[in-house]
Write an enzyme that holds these catalytic residues in place. Structure first.
Site, PDB file in Angstrom:
ATOM      1  N   TRP A   1     -21.198   4.503  47.785  1.00 33.27           N
ATOM      2  CA  TRP A   1     -20.533   5.114  47.992  1.00 33.27           C
ATOM      3  C   TRP A   1     -19.571   5.171  48.629  1.00 33.27           C
ATOM      4  O   TRP A   1     -17.938   5.679  48.203  1.00 33.27           O
ATOM      5  CB  TRP A   1     -21.455   6.545  48.151  1.00 33.27           C
ATOM      6  CG  TRP A   1     -22.348   6.760  47.509  1.00 33.27           C
ATOM      7  CD1 TRP A   1     -24.024   6.997  47.779  1.00 33.27           C
ATOM      8  CD2 TRP A   1     -22.655   7.210  46.455  1.00 33.27           C
ATOM      9  NE1 TRP A   1     -24.269   7.038  46.584  1.00 33.27           N
ATOM     10  CE2 TRP A   1     -23.644   7.634  45.683  1.00 33.27           C
ATOM     11  CE3 TRP A   1     -21.244   8.212  45.752  1.00 33.27           C
ATOM     12  CZ2 TRP A   1     -24.230   8.512  44.631  1.00 33.27           C
ATOM     13  CZ3 TRP A   1     -21.800   8.127  44.340  1.00 33.27           C
ATOM     14  CH2 TRP A   1     -22.870   8.334  43.702  1.00 33.27           C
TER      15      TRP A   1
ATOM     16  N   ASP B   1     -18.160  11.773  53.736  1.00 33.31           N
ATOM     17  CA  ASP B   1     -18.598  12.383  53.049  1.00 33.31           C
ATOM     18  C   ASP B   1     -20.386  12.590  53.608  1.00 33.31           C
ATOM     19  O   ASP B   1     -20.860  11.354  53.092  1.00 33.31           O
ATOM     20  CB  ASP B   1     -18.442  11.013  51.690  1.00 33.31           C
ATOM     21  CG  ASP B   1     -19.698  11.254  50.867  1.00 33.31           C
ATOM     22  OD1 ASP B   1     -20.146  12.720  50.583  1.00 33.31           O
ATOM     23  OD2 ASP B   1     -19.842  10.336  49.855  1.00 33.31           O
TER      24      ASP B   1
ATOM     25  N   LYS C   1     -28.779  17.182  47.660  1.00 26.93           N
ATOM     26  CA  LYS C   1     -29.628  16.310  47.969  1.00 26.93           C
ATOM     27  C   LYS C   1     -29.838  17.071  49.030  1.00 26.93           C
ATOM     28  O   LYS C   1     -31.121  17.686  49.710  1.00 26.93           O
ATOM     29  CB  LYS C   1     -28.947  15.253  48.443  1.00 26.93           C
ATOM     30  CG  LYS C   1     -28.384  13.994  47.098  1.00 26.93           C
ATOM     31  CD  LYS C   1     -26.996  13.318  47.210  1.00 26.93           C
ATOM     32  CE  LYS C   1     -27.441  11.928  46.000  1.00 26.93           C
ATOM     33  NZ  LYS C   1     -25.923  11.947  45.666  1.00 26.93           N
TER      34      LYS C   1
HETATM   35  C1  LIG Z   1     -24.607  11.468  45.141  1.00 29.08           C
HETATM   36  C2  LIG Z   1     -23.931  10.710  46.622  1.00 29.08           C
HETATM   37  C3  LIG Z   1     -22.397  11.416  45.523  1.00 29.08           C
HETATM   38  C4  LIG Z   1     -21.948  11.708  44.598  1.00 29.08           C
HETATM   39  O1  LIG Z   1     -22.004  12.590  43.857  1.00 29.08           O
HETATM   40  P1  LIG Z   1     -22.215  13.294  43.317  1.00 29.08           P
HETATM   41  O2  LIG Z   1     -22.288  15.148  42.791  1.00 29.08           O
HETATM   42  O3  LIG Z   1     -23.159  12.529  41.859  1.00 29.08           O
HETATM   43  O4  LIG Z   1     -20.781  13.377  42.362  1.00 29.08           O
HETATM   44  C5  LIG Z   1     -21.384  11.115  47.094  1.00 29.08           C
HETATM   45  N1  LIG Z   1     -21.418  10.530  47.995  1.00 29.08           N
HETATM   46  C6  LIG Z   1     -22.568  10.124  48.893  1.00 29.08           C
HETATM   47  C7  LIG Z   1     -22.611  10.275  49.887  1.00 29.08           C
HETATM   48  C8  LIG Z   1     -23.948  10.521  47.606  1.00 29.08           C
HETATM   49  O5  LIG Z   1     -25.211  10.455  48.241  1.00 29.08           O
END
Ligand SMILES: *Cc1c(COP(=O)(O)O)cnc(C)c1O
Length: 360
Positions: free
Chosen positions: A101, A171, A195
């Site tokens: 990521w 993030d 998540k």
């Molecule tokens: C799942 C995830 C993303 C991306 O999320 P999307 O909603 O698919 O754009 C970005 N960063 C991390 C750390 C993630 O686990």
């Protein structure tokens, strides 16, 4: 029959939340319509918006000089929004690469300015996070970006980088609300919802007010944090149903006991799984350095990789679903966000022990 769903995202939601959504599907709180069918500017939806922001602020202890925005699209939207909004005259930022990521965020930022990769976990093959003393930080950077939990690689920071006056950007998609965070150490925090916050289709960002400046001139209107904050995320129609589900998840978290409750639960859950992996180390392996192991995404391999399809097949039969690792790294991954109950971990541990005894 509902199974225990170890999917990394979109991930398992609390059963109480799904039941409430089901109950309210046709007639939301006596309005005779579903949440999906009401105008976002009316008092009914406004209440959901305001309550969810208040709950998030309470759960995370967000200081008053931070704005919260709720945006359509996923976590990756911010891979572009962060550089577009935080690049100043030099258009230079530091990024820390601890996994897949991080790399995606880096690739996107490079489209808009200069990215210095200040540190890389690559040297250890993504098994540990380089200590900050080994980072090459640029004191004139517009910001420092990092990924506290690498969802695919199974690596998580147990500490917060110190960046002085340079804003720290994180993030937090796969670890938000899983442990206490001192928001005041950050310039900007963002997270996709699917998540730990709710369902796919939206994300949140928490931004220190002094960073809300005009973005680069060609920035799409909807990618402007300042404009989104000024309009309380109502510049255009927000993803109302996703926002509603998110509001239910936050209310559920408060009802269960707030962040303290989930922090302790998550520590216990992760420990049980890692202990199982380590105590059957001739059968299961997780090579991540002990202090960098993720609490949310637990990756492991079977020493005999030929047994992995059988492991997955039998686990699925037991109601332990979606344990297959990300296709890029292979192996297994148990994603155990807040909604994953402890009894699911007990069941998985029991299954893993029995499998190891039988096939080891
Ligand atoms: C799942 C995830 C993303 C991306 O999320 P999307 O909603 O698919 O754009 C970005 N960063 C991390 C750390 C993630 O686990």
């Amino acid at each position: 029959m509902r199974v225990f769903n170890f999917s990394a995202g979109p991930a398992m939601l609390p059963e109480e939340v799904l039941m409430q959504a089901q109950e309210e599907m046709l007639d939301w709180q006596g309005n005779g319509v579903s949440v999906m069918e009401i105008g976002h500017r009316g008092p009914e939806f406004k209440h959901i918006a305001e309550q969810s922001e208040a709950d998030l602020r309470e759960l995370m202890s967000i200081p008053e000089n931070y704005k919260v925005v709720f945006l359509a699209g996923g976590g990756s939207v911010h891979f572009a929004m962060v550089p577009l909004n935080l690049f100043r005259t030099n258009k230079t930022a530091d990024y820390v690469d601890t996994g897949i990521w991080s790399k995606k965020a880096i690739a996107e930022a490079k489209r808009y300015g200069n990215v210095n990769v200040a540190a890389q976990a690559k040297k250890s093959d993504y098994l540990y996070i380089p200590q900050q003393k080994d980072w090459q930080l640029n004191p004139d950077a517009d910001y420092v970006h990092y990924t506290p939990n690498e969802t695919i690689d199974g690596l998580e920071f147990s500490w917060v980088p110190k960046t002085g006056s340079v804003p720290l950007v994180a993030d937090m998609t796969s670890m938000i609300l899983s442990r206490p965070i001192d928001v005041s150490q950050y310039g900007l925090i963002y997270a996709g919802a699917q998540k730990n916050l709710g369902q796919a289709g939206m994300s949140i960002a928490i931004i220190r007010e002094d960073l809300l400046k005009d973005p680069l001139p060609f920035t799409p209107t909807l990618y402007n944090y300042k404009l989104q904050a000024e309009n309380h995320s109502f510049y255009n129609t927000p993803p109302t149903y996703s926002w509603y589900i998110l509001s239910l998840v936050l209310a559920w978290m408060k009802w269960k006991g707030g962040l303290d409750y989930f922090t302790n639960l998550n520590i216990r859950k992760a420990k049980k799984l890692y202990d199982c992996i380590d105590s059957y180390s001739d059968f299961y392996v997780n090579h991540i350095a002990a202090d960098c192991r993720s609490r949310m995404n637990i990756v492991f391999n079977l020493k005999n990789a030929e047994l992995e399809p059988l492991f997955l097949e039998l686990a699925t039969k037991e109601g332990l679903a979606h344990l297959r690792g990300h296709k890029v790294v292979g192996g297994m991954r148990a994603s155990i966000y807040n909604a994953m109950p402890e009894e699911a971990i007990d069941k998985l541990v029991m299954f893993m022990k029995n499998f190891a005894k039988r096939y080891g």
